[in-house]
Write a protein that holds these residues in place. Sequence first.
Motif, PDB file in Angstrom:
ATOM      1  N   GLU A  75      35.639  45.612  45.213  1.00  0.00           N
ATOM      2  CA  GLU A  75      35.696  44.185  44.862  1.00  0.00           C
ATOM      3  C   GLU A  75      34.914  43.358  45.874  1.00  0.00           C
ATOM      4  O   GLU A  75      34.212  42.413  45.494  1.00  0.00           O
ATOM      5  CB  GLU A  75      37.155  43.732  44.778  1.00  0.00           C
ATOM      6  CG  GLU A  75      37.885  44.330  43.605  1.00  0.00           C
ATOM      7  CD  GLU A  75      39.398  44.191  43.651  1.00  0.00           C
ATOM      8  OE1 GLU A  75      40.033  44.561  42.656  1.00  0.00           O
ATOM      9  OE2 GLU A  75      39.943  43.725  44.678  1.00  0.00           O
ATOM     10  N   ASN A 134      31.331  43.482  44.975  1.00  0.00           N
ATOM     11  CA  ASN A 134      31.050  42.581  43.851  1.00  0.00           C
ATOM     12  C   ASN A 134      31.003  41.129  44.319  1.00  0.00           C
ATOM     13  O   ASN A 134      30.116  40.373  43.916  1.00  0.00           O
ATOM     14  CB  ASN A 134      32.110  42.739  42.758  1.00  0.00           C
ATOM     15  CG  ASN A 134      31.984  44.052  42.013  1.00  0.00           C
ATOM     16  OD1 ASN A 134      30.936  44.692  42.012  1.00  0.00           O
ATOM     17  ND2 ASN A 134      33.074  44.470  41.390  1.00  0.00           N
ATOM     18  N   TYR A 186      38.257  35.805  40.184  1.00  0.00           N
ATOM     19  CA  TYR A 186      38.066  37.179  40.668  1.00  0.00           C
ATOM     20  C   TYR A 186      38.314  37.278  42.168  1.00  0.00           C
ATOM     21  O   TYR A 186      39.176  38.038  42.608  1.00  0.00           O
ATOM     22  CB  TYR A 186      36.653  37.666  40.331  1.00  0.00           C
ATOM     23  CG  TYR A 186      36.400  39.123  40.668  1.00  0.00           C
ATOM     24  CD1 TYR A 186      36.868  40.131  39.838  1.00  0.00           C
ATOM     25  CD2 TYR A 186      35.679  39.480  41.796  1.00  0.00           C
ATOM     26  CE1 TYR A 186      36.639  41.474  40.139  1.00  0.00           C
ATOM     27  CE2 TYR A 186      35.436  40.812  42.100  1.00  0.00           C
ATOM     28  CZ  TYR A 186      35.912  41.810  41.264  1.00  0.00           C
ATOM     29  OH  TYR A 186      35.679  43.125  41.569  1.00  0.00           O
ATOM     30  N   GLU A 203      45.942  46.397  38.908  1.00  0.00           N
ATOM     31  CA  GLU A 203      44.670  46.644  38.229  1.00  0.00           C
ATOM     32  C   GLU A 203      44.876  46.821  36.729  1.00  0.00           C
ATOM     33  O   GLU A 203      44.117  46.289  35.924  1.00  0.00           O
ATOM     34  CB  GLU A 203      43.978  47.880  38.805  1.00  0.00           C
ATOM     35  CG  GLU A 203      43.505  47.726  40.231  1.00  0.00           C
ATOM     36  CD  GLU A 203      42.525  46.599  40.442  1.00  0.00           C
ATOM     37  OE1 GLU A 203      41.630  46.391  39.597  1.00  0.00           O
ATOM     38  OE2 GLU A 203      42.649  45.898  41.456  1.00  0.00           O
ATOM     39  N   LYS A 208      43.141  44.313  34.117  1.00  0.00           N
ATOM     40  CA  LYS A 208      41.873  45.003  33.859  1.00  0.00           C
ATOM     41  C   LYS A 208      40.913  44.174  33.008  1.00  0.00           C
ATOM     42  O   LYS A 208      39.743  44.040  33.349  1.00  0.00           O
ATOM     43  CB  LYS A 208      42.126  46.353  33.192  1.00  0.00           C
ATOM     44  CG  LYS A 208      40.834  47.123  32.932  1.00  0.00           C
ATOM     45  CD  LYS A 208      41.081  48.476  32.384  1.00  0.00           C
ATOM     46  CE  LYS A 208      39.847  49.297  32.120  1.00  0.00           C
ATOM     47  NZ  LYS A 208      38.553  48.740  32.395  1.00  0.00           N
ATOM     48  N   GLU A 209      41.408  43.632  31.908  1.00  0.00           N
ATOM     49  CA  GLU A 209      40.534  42.884  31.004  1.00  0.00           C
ATOM     50  C   GLU A 209      39.906  41.680  31.712  1.00  0.00           C
ATOM     51  O   GLU A 209      38.711  41.424  31.590  1.00  0.00           O
ATOM     52  CB  GLU A 209      41.340  42.422  29.791  1.00  0.00           C
ATOM     53  CG  GLU A 209      40.496  41.800  28.705  1.00  0.00           C
ATOM     54  CD  GLU A 209      41.332  41.479  27.474  1.00  0.00           C
ATOM     55  OE1 GLU A 209      41.188  40.340  26.985  1.00  0.00           O
ATOM     56  OE2 GLU A 209      42.098  42.343  27.007  1.00  0.00           O
ATOM     57  N   ALA A 221      39.521  41.271  35.043  1.00  0.00           N
ATOM     58  CA  ALA A 221      38.598  41.749  36.081  1.00  0.00           C
ATOM     59  C   ALA A 221      37.284  42.209  35.462  1.00  0.00           C
ATOM     60  O   ALA A 221      36.202  41.900  35.984  1.00  0.00           O
ATOM     61  CB  ALA A 221      39.245  42.869  36.889  1.00  0.00           C
ATOM     62  N   ASP A 222      37.371  42.928  34.341  1.00  0.00           N
ATOM     63  CA  ASP A 222      36.155  43.374  33.653  1.00  0.00           C
ATOM     64  C   ASP A 222      35.308  42.188  33.198  1.00  0.00           C
ATOM     65  O   ASP A 222      34.074  42.233  33.272  1.00  0.00           O
ATOM     66  CB  ASP A 222      36.502  44.264  32.453  1.00  0.00           C
ATOM     67  CG  ASP A 222      37.030  45.631  32.847  1.00  0.00           C
ATOM     68  OD1 ASP A 222      36.918  46.016  34.033  1.00  0.00           O
ATOM     69  OD2 ASP A 222      37.566  46.326  31.958  1.00  0.00           O
ATOM     70  N   HIS A 223      35.978  41.136  32.726  1.00  0.00           N
ATOM     71  CA  HIS A 223      35.251  39.929  32.323  1.00  0.00           C
ATOM     72  C   HIS A 223      34.437  39.370  33.495  1.00  0.00           C
ATOM     73  O   HIS A 223      33.265  39.010  33.336  1.00  0.00           O
ATOM     74  CB  HIS A 223      36.235  38.862  31.813  1.00  0.00           C
ATOM     75  CG  HIS A 223      35.657  37.492  31.776  1.00  0.00           C
ATOM     76  ND1 HIS A 223      34.730  37.105  30.832  1.00  0.00           N
ATOM     77  CD2 HIS A 223      35.842  36.414  32.597  1.00  0.00           C
ATOM     78  CE1 HIS A 223      34.371  35.839  31.065  1.00  0.00           C
ATOM     79  NE2 HIS A 223      35.038  35.403  32.125  1.00  0.00           N
ATOM     80  N   VAL A 272      33.339  40.937  36.133  1.00  0.00           N
ATOM     81  CA  VAL A 272      32.221  41.836  36.458  1.00  0.00           C
ATOM     82  C   VAL A 272      31.070  41.580  35.491  1.00  0.00           C
ATOM     83  O   VAL A 272      29.899  41.586  35.888  1.00  0.00           O
ATOM     84  CB  VAL A 272      32.670  43.309  36.463  1.00  0.00           C
ATOM     85  CG1 VAL A 272      31.481  44.247  36.599  1.00  0.00           C
ATOM     86  CG2 VAL A 272      33.680  43.555  37.598  1.00  0.00           C
ATOM     87  N   GLU A 273      31.381  41.300  34.232  1.00  0.00           N
ATOM     88  CA  GLU A 273      30.338  40.939  33.261  1.00  0.00           C
ATOM     89  C   GLU A 273      29.681  39.612  33.637  1.00  0.00           C
ATOM     90  O   GLU A 273      28.467  39.459  33.510  1.00  0.00           O
ATOM     91  CB  GLU A 273      30.909  40.874  31.840  1.00  0.00           C
ATOM     92  CG  GLU A 273      31.241  42.228  31.263  1.00  0.00           C
ATOM     93  CD  GLU A 273      30.040  43.164  31.231  1.00  0.00           C
ATOM     94  OE1 GLU A 273      28.942  42.731  30.815  1.00  0.00           O
ATOM     95  OE2 GLU A 273      30.198  44.327  31.638  1.00  0.00           O
ATOM     96  N   HIS A 293      27.246  40.388  36.312  1.00  0.00           N
ATOM     97  CA  HIS A 293      26.020  41.002  35.772  1.00  0.00           C
ATOM     98  C   HIS A 293      25.120  39.929  35.139  1.00  0.00           C
ATOM     99  O   HIS A 293      23.905  39.968  35.323  1.00  0.00           O
ATOM    100  CB  HIS A 293      26.364  42.080  34.745  1.00  0.00           C
ATOM    101  CG  HIS A 293      27.003  43.278  35.350  1.00  0.00           C
ATOM    102  ND1 HIS A 293      27.786  44.147  34.642  1.00  0.00           N
ATOM    103  CD2 HIS A 293      26.985  43.775  36.601  1.00  0.00           C
ATOM    104  CE1 HIS A 293      28.217  45.113  35.417  1.00  0.00           C
ATOM    105  NE2 HIS A 293      27.744  44.905  36.622  1.00  0.00           N
TER     106      HIS A 293
END
Length: 179
Positions: A10, A13, A46, A158, A162-163, A165-167, A169-170, A173
């Motif tokens: 993390e 990131n 995040y 986590e 998860k959903e 945190a994944d958002h 990370v997107e 990106h």
Amino acid sequence: MKAVEIMMEEHRNIRRMLVKMKKIANDMSLYQSEDMKDIVEFCHGYADEHHHMKEEKILFPEMLKCNYELFEGMINHVMLVEHDNGREHVRNMAALVNDYEEHKDERYLERLSFEMKAYCEVLKEHTEKEDECLYQFAENALSDNAKQRVDALSLEWESLNKERADHFVEVLHHIEKAY
């Protein structure tokens, strides 16, 4: 500890986002309203709500239970102060983005640039301290049972987040591609 590995990922990131924030802060002509809102939300959602709260609710209490005298100053007078400092910069960034969107006054962008740079400095140094010192202290000082508790609670955190945190990370990106 698996929890420490996740927290260090993390941090990577977060530092990737800081690079892009610093680039924008150094050239506010790059400012894009929706991207800036996403960046502020990444910092809040995040870096703080996901990452810092996990430290504050899981890792730090275990460290203080393990050896209060050793960790009290480090956690209460450094780490938590820096978390609060970061939160203040994020609140200021959010307000300045809103003010700029409402008034289109360049002075808000100048102040936003300052807040972004300050936040970047605080979080870069903070994450490095944790990676290089605090987490190593935790690895060395915590008992096996404490490490297992931290790992179990962190993995549960986590799973529950998860959903979200994944958002984020997107979002990272997207910002990396855009800047």
